[in-house]
Design an enzyme around this catalytic site. Structure first.
Site, PDB file in Angstrom:
ATOM      1  N   HIS A   1      -3.455   6.830   2.249  1.00 32.59           N
ATOM      2  CA  HIS A   1      -3.894   5.513   1.774  1.00 32.59           C
ATOM      3  C   HIS A   1      -5.267   5.216   2.367  1.00 32.59           C
ATOM      4  CE1 HIS A   1      -4.347   1.378   0.983  1.00 32.59           C
ATOM      5  NE2 HIS A   1      -4.093   0.985   2.210  1.00 32.59           N
TER       6      HIS A   1
ATOM      7  N   CYS B   1       0.817  -1.223   0.000  1.00 36.16           N
ATOM      8  CA  CYS B   1       0.000   0.000   0.000  1.00 36.16           C
ATOM      9  C   CYS B   1       0.850   1.274   0.000  1.00 36.16           C
ATOM     10  CB  CYS B   1      -0.937   0.003   1.198  1.00 36.16           C
ATOM     11  SG  CYS B   1      -1.871  -1.518   1.333  1.00 36.16           S
TER      12      CYS B   1
ATOM     13  N   ASN C   1     -10.397  -0.420  -0.387  1.00 35.16           N
ATOM     14  CA  ASN C   1      -8.946  -0.297  -0.230  1.00 35.16           C
ATOM     15  C   ASN C   1      -8.288  -0.832  -1.505  1.00 35.16           C
ATOM     16  OD1 ASN C   1      -6.255  -0.790   0.372  1.00 35.16           O
ATOM     17  ND2 ASN C   1      -6.658  -1.579   2.421  1.00 35.16           N
TER      18      ASN C   1
HETATM   19  N1  ACO Z   1     -19.209  -9.222   7.990  1.00 39.21           N
HETATM   20  C1  ACO Z   1     -19.755  -9.573   9.155  1.00 39.21           C
HETATM   21  N2  ACO Z   1     -19.041 -10.000  10.195  1.00 39.21           N
HETATM   22  C2  ACO Z   1     -17.709 -10.076  10.033  1.00 39.21           C
HETATM   23  C3  ACO Z   1     -17.074  -9.722   8.826  1.00 39.21           C
HETATM   24  C4  ACO Z   1     -17.877  -9.285   7.785  1.00 39.21           C
HETATM   25  N3  ACO Z   1     -17.388  -8.918   6.579  1.00 39.21           N
HETATM   26  N4  ACO Z   1     -15.747  -9.905   8.976  1.00 39.21           N
HETATM   27  C5  ACO Z   1     -15.540 -10.339  10.215  1.00 39.21           C
HETATM   28  N5  ACO Z   1     -16.723 -10.441  10.863  1.00 39.21           N
HETATM   29  C6  ACO Z   1     -16.976 -10.881  12.232  1.00 39.21           C
HETATM   30  C7  ACO Z   1     -15.893 -11.799  12.760  1.00 39.21           C
HETATM   31  O1  ACO Z   1     -16.144 -13.125  12.371  1.00 39.21           O
HETATM   32  C8  ACO Z   1     -16.014 -11.597  14.240  1.00 39.21           C
HETATM   33  O2  ACO Z   1     -17.087 -12.347  14.694  1.00 39.21           O
HETATM   34  P1  ACO Z   1     -17.005 -13.098  16.142  1.00 39.21           P
HETATM   35  O3  ACO Z   1     -16.821 -11.989  17.140  1.00 39.21           O
HETATM   36  O4  ACO Z   1     -18.316 -13.791  16.212  1.00 39.21           O
HETATM   37  O5  ACO Z   1     -15.807 -13.981  16.039  1.00 39.21           O
HETATM   38  C9  ACO Z   1     -16.384 -10.128  14.355  1.00 39.21           C
HETATM   39  O6  ACO Z   1     -16.924  -9.734  13.083  1.00 39.21           O
HETATM   40  C10 ACO Z   1     -15.216  -9.225  14.701  1.00 39.21           C
HETATM   41  O7  ACO Z   1     -14.122  -9.553  13.843  1.00 39.21           O
HETATM   42  P2  ACO Z   1     -12.766  -8.774  13.914  1.00 39.21           P
HETATM   43  O8  ACO Z   1     -11.836  -9.282  12.873  1.00 39.21           O
HETATM   44  O9  ACO Z   1     -12.301  -8.760  15.346  1.00 39.21           O
HETATM   45  O10 ACO Z   1     -13.270  -7.352  13.478  1.00 39.21           O
HETATM   46  P3  ACO Z   1     -12.705  -5.950  13.887  1.00 39.21           P
HETATM   47  O11 ACO Z   1     -13.685  -5.286  14.775  1.00 39.21           O
HETATM   48  O12 ACO Z   1     -11.262  -6.018  14.273  1.00 39.21           O
HETATM   49  O13 ACO Z   1     -12.780  -5.224  12.475  1.00 39.21           O
HETATM   50  C11 ACO Z   1     -11.328  -4.545  10.684  1.00 39.21           C
HETATM   51  C12 ACO Z   1     -12.057  -5.721  11.356  1.00 39.21           C
HETATM   52  C13 ACO Z   1     -12.375  -3.562  10.191  1.00 39.21           C
HETATM   53  C14 ACO Z   1     -10.526  -5.063   9.504  1.00 39.21           C
HETATM   54  C15 ACO Z   1     -10.427  -3.912  11.754  1.00 39.21           C
HETATM   55  O14 ACO Z   1      -9.563  -4.854  12.308  1.00 39.21           O
HETATM   56  C16 ACO Z   1      -9.633  -2.791  11.234  1.00 39.21           C
HETATM   57  O15 ACO Z   1     -10.118  -1.685  11.122  1.00 39.21           O
HETATM   58  N6  ACO Z   1      -8.348  -3.027  10.907  1.00 39.21           N
HETATM   59  C17 ACO Z   1      -7.497  -2.017  10.364  1.00 39.21           C
HETATM   60  C18 ACO Z   1      -6.697  -2.562   9.292  1.00 39.21           C
HETATM   61  C19 ACO Z   1      -7.369  -2.464   7.943  1.00 39.21           C
HETATM   62  O16 ACO Z   1      -8.297  -1.761   7.681  1.00 39.21           O
HETATM   63  N7  ACO Z   1      -6.793  -3.218   7.050  1.00 39.21           N
HETATM   64  C20 ACO Z   1      -7.152  -3.110   5.694  1.00 39.21           C
HETATM   65  C21 ACO Z   1      -6.042  -3.526   4.858  1.00 39.21           C
HETATM   66  S1  ACO Z   1      -4.506  -3.135   5.472  1.00 39.21           S
HETATM   67  C22 ACO Z   1      -3.917  -1.778   4.746  1.00 39.21           C
HETATM   68  O17 ACO Z   1      -4.297  -1.411   3.688  1.00 39.21           O
HETATM   69  C23 ACO Z   1      -2.892  -1.033   5.473  1.00 39.21           C
END
Ligand code: ACO
Length: 320
Positions: free
Chosen positions: A247, A111, A277
């Protein structure tokens, strides 16, 4: 002398994939995706390729800059999803646009790819080796997603953005870039395993896997840190900056960076709502949107910043 952006362009695939559509093919919802990420829809390729989108973005950037293909000395594409392992996407673009005088190669800094490609072109230009370069960030991320893994595939999209840059008295004022390979597996996509007469591995297809919370923590600390560094190097403060073009990974990351920098969120333009993204393509696509919407005047100072796989990060201050 430094390096100035004199034209921009972008190309997105034709097909729009909304959160609502995704919720018909997997267990997800518009509410889950948009509340956690800000993403409403993304574009996904059908017939487009990384090179075809790159070439179209390049044509638009050349037109915007008033530069012909023959004037381009160097093409660098930031990508991790080229159409071939070899030739590079940059060589494909060279052929497609007829930039017969250009050297062409790709860089893979995930990225941060567009930032690293831009800085590499800048250093060639500053060294007096080349005068005019075409810098592209382009991705077809949909082909490295596991479409059964809802935690990753809903985040990403496909597309390309391009800039023509040229030796000039104004332009890049400062840049920083860095990497932390020890944390690389928090956002990874494995290539083919060793496979030869001595070692045979199953021919698994490998897809992108991410530890979202680790990537989040990395981004919200490293991005403000590197923006502070480029501001200090250019002897500027956040008040001098018109836009922070980051980004487009996640709206929560962007809002947290704004808060940590004590800058209004209004100074952070957004494209992730309609693009998702797009890794290396995020920054140049958003830069082109801001440019084509007439939001930049000559002399404005902007920050561009990328962060992600590697882990890598980088930021530039650019006088428009
Ligand atoms: N739809 C519905 N539920 C989902 C989905 C989805 N698409 N994806 C995951 N879940 C569920 C999981 O199964 C989990 O369920 P559970 O609690 O029953 O096990 C729950 O949602 C929470 O999952 P987490 O992975 O803990 O979700 P989190 O709240 O951490 O959010 C996210 C995920 C949005 C990716 C977050 O970690 C984040 O903002 N990360 C930042 C990094 C990022 O955005 N990366 C993108 C690419 S990296 C880059 O470009 C630099």
């Amino acid at each position: 002398m430094t390096t100035r952006i004199i034209g921009t362009g972008r190309c997105l695939p034709e097909t729009v994939v909304t959160n609502d559509y995704l919720s018909t093919i997997m267990d997800t919802s518009d509410e889950w995706i948009s509340s956690r990420t800000g993403i409403k829809e993304r574009r996904i390729v059908k017939n487009e390729t990384t090179a075809s989108m790159s070439a179209e973005a390049a044509r638009q950037a050349m037109e915007d800059a008033g530069v012909t293909a023959e004037e381009i000395d160097l093409i660098i594409v930031g990508t991790l999803t080229g159409d071939y392992i070899t030739p590079s996407t940059a060589c494909e673009v060279q052929a497609a646009i007829g930039a017969v005088n250009a050297m062409a190669f790709d860089v893979n800094a995930a990225c941060t790819g567009f930032i690293v490609a831009l800085n590499t072109a800048h250093l060639y230009i500053q060294a007096g080796i080349y005068r005019t370069a075409l810098v592209i960030g382009a991705e077809t991320l949909s082909k490295i997603m596991d479409w059964n893994d809802r935690s990753t595939c809903v985040l990403f999209g496909d597309g390309a953005g391009a800039a023509i840059v040229r030796s000039n008295e104004k332009g890049i004022m400062s840049f920083v870039q860095g990497a932390d390979g020890a944390k690389g597996l928090s956002l990874a996509c494995k290539d083919r395993a060793n496979n030869n007469p001595l070692v045979q591995n199953p021919k698994d297809l490998n897809y992108t896997a991410m530890n979202g919370q680790e990537v989040y923590k990395f981004a919200v600390t490293k991005v403000p840190e590197c923006i502070h560094q480029v501001l200090e190097d250019a002897n500027l403060t956040t008040d001098d900056i018109k836009y922070f073009i980051l980004h487009q990974a996640n709206i929560r990351i962007i809002n947290s960076v704004a808060k940590r920098l004590k800058v209004s969120e209004d100074k952070f333009p957004i494209s992730l709502d309609h693009c998702g993204n797009v890794s290396a393509a995020s920054v140049p696509i958003l830069l082109d949107e801001v440019n084509k919407n007439g939001l930049l005047q000559k002399g404005d100072k902007i920050v561009i910043s990328g962060f992600g796989g590697g882990l890598t990060w980088g930021a530039d201050i650019i006088e428009w």
